[in-house]
Design a protein around this motif. Sequence first.
Motif, PDB file in Angstrom:
ATOM      1  N   THR A   1      43.015  34.027  24.800  1.00  0.00           N
ATOM      2  CA  THR A   1      44.367  33.883  24.275  1.00  0.00           C
ATOM      3  C   THR A   1      45.270  34.876  24.988  1.00  0.00           C
ATOM      4  O   THR A   1      44.900  36.044  25.165  1.00  0.00           O
ATOM      5  CB  THR A   1      44.403  34.142  22.760  1.00  0.00           C
ATOM      6  N   PHE A   2      46.441  34.415  25.395  1.00  0.00           N
ATOM      7  CA  PHE A   2      47.392  35.236  26.134  1.00  0.00           C
ATOM      8  C   PHE A   2      48.724  35.237  25.406  1.00  0.00           C
ATOM      9  O   PHE A   2      49.145  34.216  24.861  1.00  0.00           O
ATOM     10  CB  PHE A   2      47.569  34.685  27.560  1.00  0.00           C
ATOM     11  N   GLU A   3      49.378  36.366  25.412  1.00  0.00           N
ATOM     12  CA  GLU A   3      50.667  36.496  24.738  1.00  0.00           C
ATOM     13  C   GLU A   3      51.797  35.836  25.518  1.00  0.00           C
ATOM     14  O   GLU A   3      52.783  35.423  24.935  1.00  0.00           O
ATOM     15  CB  GLU A   3      50.994  37.975  24.485  1.00  0.00           C
ATOM     16  N   THR A   4      51.647  35.766  26.840  1.00  0.00           N
ATOM     17  CA  THR A   4      52.715  35.178  27.661  1.00  0.00           C
ATOM     18  C   THR A   4      52.122  34.198  28.664  1.00  0.00           C
ATOM     19  O   THR A   4      50.936  34.246  28.995  1.00  0.00           O
ATOM     20  CB  THR A   4      53.489  36.262  28.446  1.00  0.00           C
ATOM     21  N   GLN A   5      52.985  33.345  29.174  1.00  0.00           N
ATOM     22  CA  GLN A   5      52.572  32.384  30.187  1.00  0.00           C
ATOM     23  C   GLN A   5      52.227  33.107  31.487  1.00  0.00           C
ATOM     24  O   GLN A   5      51.327  32.686  32.216  1.00  0.00           O
ATOM     25  CB  GLN A   5      53.683  31.358  30.408  1.00  0.00           C
ATOM     26  N   VAL A   6      52.902  34.200  31.776  1.00  0.00           N
ATOM     27  CA  VAL A   6      52.629  34.985  32.983  1.00  0.00           C
ATOM     28  C   VAL A   6      51.201  35.533  32.943  1.00  0.00           C
ATOM     29  O   VAL A   6      50.475  35.488  33.946  1.00  0.00           O
ATOM     30  CB  VAL A   6      53.659  36.129  33.137  1.00  0.00           C
ATOM     31  N   GLN A   7      50.784  36.030  31.782  1.00  0.00           N
ATOM     32  CA  GLN A   7      49.424  36.535  31.646  1.00  0.00           C
ATOM     33  C   GLN A   7      48.405  35.416  31.884  1.00  0.00           C
ATOM     34  O   GLN A   7      47.407  35.607  32.570  1.00  0.00           O
ATOM     35  CB  GLN A   7      49.201  37.135  30.253  1.00  0.00           C
ATOM     36  N   ARG A   8      48.669  34.247  31.283  1.00  0.00           N
ATOM     37  CA  ARG A   8      47.767  33.111  31.462  1.00  0.00           C
ATOM     38  C   ARG A   8      47.682  32.720  32.927  1.00  0.00           C
ATOM     39  O   ARG A   8      46.599  32.509  33.474  1.00  0.00           O
ATOM     40  CB  ARG A   8      48.231  31.920  30.636  1.00  0.00           C
ATOM     41  N   ASN A   9      48.828  32.643  33.609  1.00  0.00           N
ATOM     42  CA  ASN A   9      48.840  32.254  35.022  1.00  0.00           C
ATOM     43  C   ASN A   9      48.108  33.272  35.891  1.00  0.00           C
ATOM     44  O   ASN A   9      47.411  32.913  36.831  1.00  0.00           O
ATOM     45  CB  ASN A   9      50.269  32.052  35.501  1.00  0.00           C
ATOM     46  N   SER A  10      48.263  34.550  35.584  1.00  0.00           N
ATOM     47  CA  SER A  10      47.553  35.596  36.332  1.00  0.00           C
ATOM     48  C   SER A  10      46.047  35.465  36.131  1.00  0.00           C
ATOM     49  O   SER A  10      45.257  35.659  37.062  1.00  0.00           O
ATOM     50  CB  SER A  10      48.016  36.981  35.886  1.00  0.00           C
ATOM     51  N   PHE A  11      45.644  35.134  34.912  1.00  0.00           N
ATOM     52  CA  PHE A  11      44.228  34.920  34.622  1.00  0.00           C
ATOM     53  C   PHE A  11      43.681  33.765  35.461  1.00  0.00           C
ATOM     54  O   PHE A  11      42.628  33.876  36.083  1.00  0.00           O
ATOM     55  CB  PHE A  11      44.050  34.641  33.131  1.00  0.00           C
ATOM     56  N   TYR A  12      44.432  32.650  35.492  1.00  0.00           N
ATOM     57  CA  TYR A  12      44.011  31.502  36.296  1.00  0.00           C
ATOM     58  C   TYR A  12      43.892  31.884  37.772  1.00  0.00           C
ATOM     59  O   TYR A  12      42.958  31.470  38.457  1.00  0.00           O
ATOM     60  CB  TYR A  12      44.993  30.338  36.163  1.00  0.00           C
ATOM     61  N   LYS A  13      44.837  32.664  38.268  1.00  0.00           N
ATOM     62  CA  LYS A  13      44.806  33.077  39.674  1.00  0.00           C
ATOM     63  C   LYS A  13      43.548  33.885  39.954  1.00  0.00           C
ATOM     64  O   LYS A  13      42.851  33.658  40.942  1.00  0.00           O
ATOM     65  CB  LYS A  13      46.058  33.890  40.013  1.00  0.00           C
ATOM     66  N   GLY A  14      43.249  34.827  39.061  1.00  0.00           N
ATOM     67  CA  GLY A  14      42.035  35.628  39.227  1.00  0.00           C
ATOM     68  C   GLY A  14      40.774  34.780  39.166  1.00  0.00           C
ATOM     69  O   GLY A  14      39.834  34.980  39.929  1.00  0.00           O
ATOM     70  N   MET A  15      40.774  33.801  38.247  1.00  0.00           N
ATOM     71  CA  MET A  15      39.611  32.922  38.140  1.00  0.00           C
ATOM     72  C   MET A  15      39.432  32.081  39.397  1.00  0.00           C
ATOM     73  O   MET A  15      38.315  31.892  39.875  1.00  0.00           O
ATOM     74  CB  MET A  15      39.751  32.004  36.919  1.00  0.00           C
ATOM     75  N   SER A  16      40.529  31.589  39.958  1.00  0.00           N
ATOM     76  CA  SER A  16      40.419  30.741  41.152  1.00  0.00           C
ATOM     77  C   SER A  16      39.914  31.543  42.352  1.00  0.00           C
ATOM     78  O   SER A  16      39.279  30.996  43.250  1.00  0.00           O
ATOM     79  CB  SER A  16      41.754  30.065  41.464  1.00  0.00           C
ATOM     80  N   GLU A  17      40.178  32.848  42.361  1.00  0.00           N
ATOM     81  CA  GLU A  17      39.692  33.688  43.455  1.00  0.00           C
ATOM     82  C   GLU A  17      38.190  33.911  43.370  1.00  0.00           C
ATOM     83  O   GLU A  17      37.557  34.268  44.356  1.00  0.00           O
ATOM     84  CB  GLU A  17      40.445  35.018  43.468  1.00  0.00           C
ATOM     85  N   THR A  18      37.589  33.700  42.209  1.00  0.00           N
ATOM     86  CA  THR A  18      36.141  33.877  42.050  1.00  0.00           C
ATOM     87  C   THR A  18      35.374  32.589  42.274  1.00  0.00           C
ATOM     88  O   THR A  18      34.162  32.578  42.167  1.00  0.00           O
ATOM     89  CB  THR A  18      35.809  34.402  40.634  1.00  0.00           C
ATOM     90  N   ILE A  19      36.065  31.508  42.600  1.00  0.00           N
ATOM     91  CA  ILE A  19      35.442  30.192  42.710  1.00  0.00           C
ATOM     92  C   ILE A  19      34.239  30.187  43.647  1.00  0.00           C
ATOM     93  O   ILE A  19      33.309  29.423  43.454  1.00  0.00           O
ATOM     94  CB  ILE A  19      36.478  29.112  43.115  1.00  0.00           C
ATOM     95  N   GLY A  20      34.209  31.078  44.632  1.00  0.00           N
ATOM     96  CA  GLY A  20      33.092  31.114  45.569  1.00  0.00           C
ATOM     97  C   GLY A  20      31.782  31.497  44.912  1.00  0.00           C
ATOM     98  O   GLY A  20      30.729  31.044  45.327  1.00  0.00           O
ATOM     99  N   TRP A  21      31.820  32.308  43.868  1.00  0.00           N
ATOM    100  CA  TRP A  21      30.561  32.741  43.271  1.00  0.00           C
ATOM    101  C   TRP A  21      30.385  32.307  41.821  1.00  0.00           C
ATOM    102  O   TRP A  21      29.332  32.528  41.229  1.00  0.00           O
ATOM    103  CB  TRP A  21      30.421  34.267  43.377  1.00  0.00           C
ATOM    104  N   MET A  22      31.361  31.622  41.251  1.00  0.00           N
ATOM    105  CA  MET A  22      31.221  31.185  39.865  1.00  0.00           C
ATOM    106  C   MET A  22      31.945  29.852  39.684  1.00  0.00           C
ATOM    107  O   MET A  22      33.058  29.691  40.156  1.00  0.00           O
ATOM    108  CB  MET A  22      31.843  32.228  38.923  1.00  0.00           C
TER     109      MET A  22
END
Length: 155
Positions: free
Chosen positions: A36-57
């Motif tokens: 759960t994220f308080e703002t849309q910016v936080q959610r988008n940053s989370f998605y960006k971080g997750m997409s950067e890990t796509i190589g190993w997860m």
Amino acid sequence: MRYSVEIIFGKDQIRKYNNNEAFNDFEKTVNFKKYTFETQVQRNSFYKGMSETIGWMEFEVVKEFEENDQIGIEKKEEDRFDYWSFIQKFYPKYHQCNSVLLSEILTKKLDGEEISQEDEEYIRDWDVRNELLEIDKELLCKAFENYFTIMYPEK
């Protein structure tokens, strides 16, 4: 506005999810997560971080929704134990009890509501919060004793 996402992690679990196969409890605990994220910016940053890990997860967003803050407040209110309903139902002679009246006065005082001048004078030097706690504990305890007697009478 809050933003929530549910994500499933793991190649095999994503396959099972897409094939509508059942998950065991361990998989549910380890591979399903809700964020759960308080703002849309936080959610988008989370998605960006997750997409950067796509190589190993591997992961898949299985659910995404916005939560109105008012719904969260209502849910918290809903989860609160309404001990006054219990006292009202099971306290003997509830409507004739001075402790019930005193509890109502102290609650109003603690909530910043107006009380009569006589009541103000009566409780002037009291630790209102502590007195209210003690009175309500006593009322709840007697109500519970009465409930217990009704539900499990001595034989």
